[in-house]
Scaffold this active site. Structure first.
Site, PDB file in Angstrom:
ATOM      1  N   GLY A  38       0.823  -1.195   0.000  1.00 15.57           N
ATOM      2  CA  GLY A  38       0.000   0.000   0.000  1.00 15.57           C
ATOM      3  C   GLY A  38       0.859   1.247   0.000  1.00 15.57           C
ATOM      4  N   GLY A  40      -0.482   4.402   0.268  1.00 17.41           N
ATOM      5  CA  GLY A  40      -1.370   5.487   0.692  1.00 17.41           C
ATOM      6  C   GLY A  40      -0.685   6.340   1.752  1.00 17.41           C
ATOM      7  N   SER A  41      -1.483   7.014   2.573  1.00 11.89           N
ATOM      8  CA  SER A  41      -0.927   7.900   3.605  1.00 11.89           C
ATOM      9  C   SER A  41       0.042   7.131   4.496  1.00 11.89           C
ATOM     10  CB  SER A  41      -2.038   8.451   4.506  1.00 11.89           C
ATOM     11  OG  SER A  41      -3.100   8.941   3.750  1.00 11.89           O
ATOM     12  N   ALA A  42      -0.354   5.925   4.904  1.00 12.97           N
ATOM     13  CA  ALA A  42       0.474   5.146   5.835  1.00 12.97           C
ATOM     14  C   ALA A  42       1.674   4.530   5.130  1.00 12.97           C
ATOM     15  CB  ALA A  42      -0.373   4.056   6.493  1.00 12.97           C
ATOM     16  N   CYS A 198     -12.273   8.720   9.322  1.00 16.32           N
ATOM     17  CA  CYS A 198     -12.625  10.072   9.750  1.00 16.32           C
ATOM     18  C   CYS A 198     -14.104  10.199  10.117  1.00 16.32           C
ATOM     19  CB  CYS A 198     -12.256  11.126   8.715  1.00 16.32           C
ATOM     20  SG  CYS A 198     -12.211  12.752   9.486  1.00 16.32           S
ATOM     21  N   CYS A 375      -9.616  14.585  14.731  1.00 20.47           N
ATOM     22  CA  CYS A 375     -10.643  14.841  13.734  1.00 20.47           C
ATOM     23  C   CYS A 375     -10.887  16.343  13.680  1.00 20.47           C
ATOM     24  CB  CYS A 375     -11.917  14.096  14.124  1.00 20.47           C
ATOM     25  SG  CYS A 375     -13.133  14.173  12.821  1.00 20.47           S
TER      26      CYS A 375
HETATM   27  P1  FAD Z   1      -5.098   4.771   2.100  1.00 18.14           P
HETATM   28  O1  FAD Z   1      -4.515   6.133   2.143  1.00 18.14           O
HETATM   29  O2  FAD Z   1      -6.511   4.635   1.660  1.00 18.14           O
HETATM   30  O3  FAD Z   1      -4.122   3.900   1.199  1.00 18.14           O
HETATM   31  C1  FAD Z   1      -4.300   2.534   0.931  1.00 18.14           C
HETATM   32  C2  FAD Z   1      -3.428   2.201  -0.276  1.00 18.14           C
HETATM   33  O4  FAD Z   1      -3.395   0.791  -0.428  1.00 18.14           O
HETATM   34  C3  FAD Z   1      -3.973   2.785  -1.571  1.00 18.14           C
HETATM   35  O5  FAD Z   1      -2.972   3.499  -2.243  1.00 18.14           O
HETATM   36  C4  FAD Z   1      -4.426   1.567  -2.348  1.00 18.14           C
HETATM   37  O6  FAD Z   1      -4.259   1.706  -3.751  1.00 18.14           O
HETATM   38  C5  FAD Z   1      -3.507   0.489  -1.804  1.00 18.14           C
HETATM   39  N1  FAD Z   1      -4.070  -0.864  -1.921  1.00 18.14           N
HETATM   40  C6  FAD Z   1      -5.356  -1.248  -1.795  1.00 18.14           C
HETATM   41  N2  FAD Z   1      -5.467  -2.575  -1.982  1.00 18.14           N
HETATM   42  C7  FAD Z   1      -4.207  -3.031  -2.193  1.00 18.14           C
HETATM   43  C8  FAD Z   1      -3.674  -4.323  -2.449  1.00 18.14           C
HETATM   44  N3  FAD Z   1      -4.462  -5.407  -2.509  1.00 18.14           N
HETATM   45  N4  FAD Z   1      -2.329  -4.439  -2.636  1.00 18.14           N
HETATM   46  C9  FAD Z   1      -1.510  -3.336  -2.563  1.00 18.14           C
HETATM   47  N5  FAD Z   1      -1.977  -2.096  -2.337  1.00 18.14           N
HETATM   48  C10 FAD Z   1      -3.313  -1.950  -2.150  1.00 18.14           C
HETATM   49  N6  FAD Z   1      -7.910  11.926   8.118  1.00 18.14           N
HETATM   50  C11 FAD Z   1      -7.449  12.954   8.882  1.00 18.14           C
HETATM   51  O7  FAD Z   1      -6.430  12.815   9.537  1.00 18.14           O
HETATM   52  N7  FAD Z   1      -8.083  14.160   8.932  1.00 18.14           N
HETATM   53  C12 FAD Z   1      -9.191  14.387   8.197  1.00 18.14           C
HETATM   54  O8  FAD Z   1      -9.739  15.484   8.239  1.00 18.14           O
HETATM   55  C13 FAD Z   1      -9.699  13.342   7.364  1.00 18.14           C
HETATM   56  N8  FAD Z   1     -10.800  13.529   6.606  1.00 18.14           N
HETATM   57  C14 FAD Z   1     -11.194  12.550   5.732  1.00 18.14           C
HETATM   58  C15 FAD Z   1     -12.276  12.797   4.900  1.00 18.14           C
HETATM   59  C16 FAD Z   1     -12.668  11.862   3.962  1.00 18.14           C
HETATM   60  C17 FAD Z   1     -13.839  12.144   3.065  1.00 18.14           C
HETATM   61  C18 FAD Z   1     -11.954  10.631   3.848  1.00 18.14           C
HETATM   62  C19 FAD Z   1     -12.352   9.622   2.790  1.00 18.14           C
HETATM   63  C20 FAD Z   1     -10.897  10.375   4.684  1.00 18.14           C
HETATM   64  C21 FAD Z   1     -10.512  11.317   5.644  1.00 18.14           C
HETATM   65  N9  FAD Z   1      -9.451  11.087   6.523  1.00 18.14           N
HETATM   66  C22 FAD Z   1      -9.004  12.093   7.345  1.00 18.14           C
HETATM   67  C23 FAD Z   1      -8.911   9.715   6.670  1.00 18.14           C
HETATM   68  C24 FAD Z   1      -7.577   9.481   5.985  1.00 18.14           C
HETATM   69  O9  FAD Z   1      -7.600   9.934   4.665  1.00 18.14           O
HETATM   70  C25 FAD Z   1      -7.265   7.988   6.043  1.00 18.14           C
HETATM   71  O10 FAD Z   1      -7.389   7.523   7.371  1.00 18.14           O
HETATM   72  C26 FAD Z   1      -5.858   7.694   5.548  1.00 18.14           C
HETATM   73  O11 FAD Z   1      -5.696   8.155   4.229  1.00 18.14           O
HETATM   74  C27 FAD Z   1      -5.593   6.200   5.619  1.00 18.14           C
HETATM   75  O12 FAD Z   1      -4.342   5.904   5.101  1.00 18.14           O
HETATM   76  P2  FAD Z   1      -3.981   4.394   4.685  1.00 18.14           P
HETATM   77  O13 FAD Z   1      -2.638   4.450   4.095  1.00 18.14           O
HETATM   78  O14 FAD Z   1      -4.270   3.481   5.788  1.00 18.14           O
HETATM   79  O15 FAD Z   1      -5.039   4.064   3.527  1.00 18.14           O
END
Ligand code: FAD
Ligand code: UQ1
Length: 450
Positions: A38, A40-42, A198, A375
């Site tokens: 992944g 994404g943000s993390a 969120c 939040c």
């Molecule tokens: P994501 O950023 O979703 O990344 C997951 C990644 O994994 C993606 O790039 C995807 O392509 C990849 N992936 C998926 N499946 C697979 C696979 N099978 N194999 C390999 N890669 C894969 N947070 C805040 O801190 N403040 C806020 O104000 C806030 N507001 C928000 C408002 C909205 C409308 C939304 C939708 C979210 C908000 N968030 C907020 C939450 C925040 O955006 C998420 O918690 C954060 O982006 C999560 O990061 P992550 O890396 O876990 O997941």
């Protein structure tokens, strides 16, 4: 407890090096020292912090030792979708090609993981590759279940349905179009029962719409309502009470424990299921929907996940409870805190420190995650209530000492959310150099507690 876990992992995972320290030095040919799933943000944040941590210790990893697997073309700043839905930003400005965010010393594997074989330290991908690792970090995010509500997909696809959501890139601009176009009628804003990312976002967009309608003379003709599957306005009592007071002051009706379960697009009717299983329907002119959310389908039944499909990690160290060379953070993990990018800013340095320590010394460091999450609750144009809390739903407010109680909406917080956070996200966080409440300063941690 940790000793028991490690013993299990060593027995279960024969290729895990002694005490989990790496034995092999070679990466390449489908094998990486650190494989991050992944981008994404993390995933971006943690891959960079891990690389930087080894370098800072004088044990720099070679180019190609760390890889990120992600099939997506675009990386989105998802917190910005609320700003798009409020007419404050253009959605195109809040995304970057994933590839452009991965530095040259980290390998980008454009593929998606399909299954996990933790006993043999490998994953398989959708394209049929087997990718091996010494250490695995899982950061694949969660799934938005648009199909979970009959009628939702049809409503989102129809520009004249009045149905929209900020929970996707494709639809977040429709939210603002609908808010701006509405002249009269009932506007229902929903929040599903259960875990979402969120959890304040469903009401942020309502407050923004309310403000817009007030300021453009539509306060008497448009009637916003909040229908939520949850029992209160927010999980933390302090903020829930403040938000409920605001709701009552502003004359916005709410229905609690009312979970949206279907939409009749043709008749503009939404049906909700109550806690006792009975249903109730309501007409709407505008319907803002937050779809139900859960683990990715691909994670369900995997050996690293719990019964629901969340990756099962220790809530303070982020090390997997069974496989000591596996780690997880962010939305895909079972960390019992609210799923936000802000939470990830505090999870990443702790995970990184422990991962580094386990590889370097065979032991965990003293770094522990306290559940910090935040939040930023937009309560109107120019005002924001910055909810910040930790495990146990206990407030942990960064600015309270200087500015006072953060349950009071403030203009400064509004500009943090609108301008500072999107800026620091792309300039620092995706590069691993932003630490949330500590800003650009990496927190220091106690050495090993063992
Ligand atoms: P994501 O950023 O979703 O990344 C997951 C990644 O994994 C993606 O790039 C995807 O392509 C990849 N992936 C998926 N499946 C697979 C696979 N099978 N194999 C390999 N890669 C894969 N947070 C805040 O801190 N403040 C806020 O104000 C806030 N507001 C928000 C408002 C909205 C409308 C939304 C939708 C979210 C908000 N968030 C907020 C939450 C925040 O955006 C998420 O918690 C954060 O982006 C999560 O990061 P992550 O890396 O876990 O997941
Ligand atoms: C944060 O660091 C961050 O990332 C850039 C956010 O945006 C996604 C946030 O919403 C919050 C609250 C933080 C935490 C930072 C401070 C300064 C409290």
């Amino acid at each position: 407890m940790f000793i028991a876990q490690r013993t299990f992992a060593l027995a279960a995972s024969s290729r895990a090096a002694i005490g989990n320290r790496w034995t092999s030095t070679a990466s390449g040919a489908g094998k990486y020292k650190v494989l991050v799933l992944g981008g994404g943000s993390a995933g971006l944040n943690v891959a960079n912090q891990i690389y930087n941590r080894f370098k800072a210790a004088g044990k720099a990893l070679n180019p190609g030792d760390v890889a990120i697997v992600d099939p997506a073309e675009w990386h989105h700043y998802q917190p910005g979708w609320t700003l798009v839905g409020s007419g404050l930003k253009k959605k195109q400005d809040l995304r970057r090609p994933v590839d452009s965010l991965i530095p040259p010393h980290i390998t980008h594997v454009v593929d998606s993981v399909k299954s996990f074989a933790p006993e043999s330290n490998s994953v398989t991908t959708a394209s049929g590759r087997t990718v091996a690792y010494d250490t695995l970090v899982v950061a694949t995010g969660l799934q938005i279940n648009f199909d979970g509500i009959p009628g939702l997909a049809k409503g989102l696809a129809d520009p004249r349905s009045g149905v929209s959501t900020i929970y996707s890139y494709d639809t977040c601009d429709k939210v603002w179009n609908d808010i701006d176009a509405l002249r009269s009628g009932k506007a229902i804003f929903t929040q599903p029962a259960g875990i979402i990312k969120c959890a304040g976002a469903p009401q942020k967009i309502m407050w923004q719409a309310w403000d817009r309608w007030q300021k453009t003379g539509r306060g008497d003709t448009v009637k916003p309502e909040f229908w939520t599957g949850m029992p209160s306005m927010f999980s933390v009592k302090k903020y829930a009470d403040a938000l409920n007071e605001l709701r009552i002051q502003r004359g916005i009706d709410a229905q609690f424990q009312h979970n949206l379960t279907s939409i009749d697009i043709d008749n503009h009717t939404a049906t909700f299921t109550k806690a006792d299983g009975s249903t109730v329907s309501a007409d709407y002119s505008l319907l803002h929907v937050v779809p139900p959310q859960g683990p990715l389908d691909v994670m369900k039944g995997q050996p690293i996940c719990d019964a629901a499909g969340w990756v099962e990690v220790d809530k303070e160290t982020m090390q997997h409870v069974k496989f000591s060379n596996i780690w997880s953070l962010g939305d895909c993990s079972n960390l019992p805190t609210s799923k936000t990018a802000a939470a990830i800013t505090s999870q990443t340095p702790v995970l990184t420190e422990n991962l580094f320590s386990v590889v370097d010394t065979g032991k965990l460091s003293g770094a522990r995650y306290n559940g910090y999450t935040s939040c930023p609750l937009l309560t109107g144009k120019n005002e924001l209530m910055l909810a910040e809390f930790k495990y146990g739903l206990v407030p942990q407010e960064t600015f309270a000492e200087y500015l006072g109680d953060q349950a009071v909406p403030r203009t400064l917080f509004y500009y943090l959310k609108k301008d500072l956070f999107p800026y620091v996200y792309f300039k620092y966080m995706v590069k691993g150099t932003w630490f949330g409440p500590s800003g650009p300063l990496r927190p220091s941690f106690p050495a090993s507690l063992q």
